[in-house]
Enzyme design. Sequence first.
Site, PDB file in Angstrom:
ATOM      1  N   GLU A   1       0.882  -1.183   0.000  1.00  0.00           N
ATOM      2  CA  GLU A   1       0.000   0.000   0.000  1.00  0.00           C
ATOM      3  C   GLU A   1       0.909   1.219   0.000  1.00  0.00           C
ATOM      4  O   GLU A   1       1.774   1.348   0.859  1.00  0.00           O
ATOM      5  CB  GLU A   1      -0.922  -0.007   1.222  1.00  0.00           C
ATOM      6  CG  GLU A   1      -1.810  -1.257   1.328  1.00  0.00           C
ATOM      7  CD  GLU A   1      -2.708  -1.487   0.126  1.00  0.00           C
ATOM      8  OE1 GLU A   1      -3.050  -0.511  -0.572  1.00  0.00           O
ATOM      9  OE2 GLU A   1      -3.062  -2.653  -0.136  1.00  0.00           O
TER      10      GLU A   1
ATOM     11  N   CYS B   1      -1.424   9.195   3.844  1.00  0.00           N
ATOM     12  CA  CYS B   1      -1.494   8.809   2.433  1.00  0.00           C
ATOM     13  C   CYS B   1      -2.808   9.285   1.827  1.00  0.00           C
ATOM     14  O   CYS B   1      -2.918   9.501   0.628  1.00  0.00           O
ATOM     15  CB  CYS B   1      -1.353   7.303   2.306  1.00  0.00           C
ATOM     16  SG  CYS B   1      -2.484   6.438   3.392  1.00  0.00           S
TER      17      CYS B   1
END
Length: 539
Positions: A290, A324
């Site tokens: 990720e 993020c």
Amino acid sequence: MIWSVEKPKNEMERLIDYTPGSSERDELINELNTIKGEVIEVPLIINGEKIKTGEIKEVHCPHDHDKVLARVHLAGKDELNMAIESALNSHGCWSELNWYHRAAVFRKAADLLAGPRRFRNIAAIMMNQSKNPYEAEIDLAELVDFWRLNSYYMNFIYKQQPDQIEGEMNRLDWRPLEGFVLAISPFNFYSIAGNLPSAPAIVGNTVIWKPSLNVSFSNFEIMKILMEAGLEEGVINFVPFASEISGLITKHPDLAGLNFTGSYETLVHLWKVINSNIENYRNFPRIVGETGGKDFVFIHKSADIKNAALNIIRGSFGYQGQKCSASSRVYCPESMWGRLEDTLKREVSKIPCGPVDDLRSYMGAVIDEKAFDDITDYIKYAEENEDCTTVLGGKSDSTKGWFIEPTIVKTDDPRGKMMSEEIFGPVVTIYLYDEEEYEETLKLCDQTSPYSLTGSIFSKDSHVTHLAERVLRYSAGNLYINDKPTGAVVGRQPFGGTRHSGTNDKAGYWTNLLRWMNPRSIKETILPAEDWRRKFMVE
Ligand code: NAD
């Protein structure tokens, strides 16, 4: 034994708010003072043993350079080999333990973290990651949720069994992977750091966990809780090491999987290493990665502009934009800019920035000097580039800590650097579009950045929301309507993205646990064979 795990309630619903005068606030202040007064040594934990190598990395507090939080012992090649051996030796015993005993360890760890270890860990997150108490609470609560919900989803998967017919019995043996898993975690989320080794471990894998060196002080607290909860020796080996020697692990024939969260560039590097070594592994290693985002906020002319503005502030500047999922590009109709600008200027100028142990601060410091330089380079670029105007902020100060003001940039270049690259700091860039070109601008939003992690649409018109959902179908793995693009809750908004944002296995969800499993089909025939011939052959 047949037993079902009830779906747990989210810890996120029980956040502590530390209001002045509360006993929780006093306990937190005590823990902050303890941390400020100590410098702890962080050893490696290999096969349950504390190992001190003497090869030291100091961990500093981002909002106070002078404060050393910990002296972390780094693994060298010998210790990496010991960690691999420990993970491989522990595999048999751990993987054969009944699943509910494995679940019990993580349930206990969750209860310790939500209960008696909470304030120490909130204080550790605040001092090491420079998060305010709210950001620290949601981070800690997320790890509690990961640990509790992973037990539930493991149980859910184990219940999935194949069809039966008369004369045979079919089973799926939900084995873990064969070999060891390498978990590599980022600096920004304590919860992700705890979950990356735990998710493979709960379903029976054994793990080498490399924390981000910058935050190995707060991450060591996680390891201590897992040990206190009774995690067997060697199941998770806590091994801070310098990235340069990672090849020793990533090229090992028994590498069964990589559970990575961090930047796109690091994942690409690790993926290439694994690719180039592919013929040397016993299994094809599973890669779960990720990575970054360039998360958008798209405002339609029907939107409640105040709601959009407040969510941009929370989404872009919460934890200094080091998420993020942070909103970092905004598409605003030209006609609404005046109102958006007024609200942003008025509200952002009220944001208190400073050391987070002063509980009046909303924003703390960015993680380290490299992050400070990278982010301020973007701010300088915007100042010097004729397509950009700095609307607010832009100043920084590294005298005591790595502080950067919340910064808003307006750009005329919708495909430029400020609209397409991940900055990972408190900088948001706004592009004004002609509201008659709504659909074209949605397409522009889809095509501008290589990432596809999160995004928000602000609109009061369901038809335009529907159009945005359609055009932006592949632009985000987590899409929000009339909300900020941050703050996914485990079990409620399974999190992850595609394109350059990762493999989208959705951390904290059953889809992620599946990646650490290796099902074996077992068919048992009940009745013995009577003949080898088929019926068409009978005369
Ligand atoms: P990073 O890529 O610099 O580091 C991540 C981890 O990889 C660290 O532990 C680091 O030490 C390690 N690492 C770096 N090079 C390595 C190598 N050659 N071998 C082995 N390990 C190596 O990322 P970061 O700065 O810690 O985190 C920020 C990034 O993480 C941002 O891009 C952010 O968007 C991303 N992130 C993504 C998610 C998500 O769920 N998609 C969540 C959090 C953070």
